[in-house]
Design an enzyme around this catalytic site. Sequence first.
Site, PDB file in Angstrom:
ATOM      1  CB  VAL A 287      -1.093   0.083   1.222  1.00  0.00           C
ATOM      2  CG1 VAL A 287      -2.026  -1.095   1.060  1.00  0.00           C
ATOM      3  CG2 VAL A 287      -0.351  -0.072   2.648  1.00  0.00           C
ATOM      4  CB  SER A 288       0.779   4.553  -1.939  1.00  0.00           C
ATOM      5  OG  SER A 288       0.625   3.640  -3.055  1.00  0.00           O
ATOM      6  CB  THR A 289      -0.042   6.429   2.422  1.00  0.00           C
ATOM      7  OG1 THR A 289      -1.325   6.144   2.699  1.00  0.00           O
ATOM      8  CG2 THR A 289       0.354   7.399   1.330  1.00  0.00           C
TER       9      THR A 289
END
Length: 191
Positions: A8-10
Amino acid sequence: MKVGYIRVSTVEQNEGRQVKDLQATAGVEKVFMDKLSGKDTNRPQFNAMLEFVREGDTVVVSSYDRLARSTADLLATIETLKAKGVNVISMKEQLDTSTPQGKLMLTFFAGIATFERELMLQRQKEGIAIAKAEGKYKGRAKIERPSDWTELKTQYLHRELTATELAKRCNVSRPVVYKWLKEDKAAKAEN
């Protein structure tokens, strides 16, 4: 062994959907998860997953974009895994690198990646040509050598400094240091 990779990006994003897809639907036995942007090439769990997998294993991802940030990056990752005898399955795209159809799709991806790269380089050249014609493009700003460059270079040539140490002392990257050394050598040869 089926090994899952989740990204997941963040930190705020929820990985629940990917976890559910991989464990419930695909039956993965071990999961590696990063909470980092795909553009970050230093993904600790991704690297751990690459170290962990062995010949005969299968890496399962919910979607290929979780595995790589670009088509070229994806192909390089799959090639690394292939060299280890590891297959890759993407659930969203329903692509399996162990099948003839999956191998065919990877061939298409490779062609697309080459095409994208060549188009980008072509657009870049055209843009630079236009900017030069308009007097807006001057190229990169030249990085000046430090005032004590001659002394530092001598220390490097006498193996008192490594290239990394020389670069740090000059507050530049190693490629810049190598460029300066090459320029100095060429200038010396001309004289």
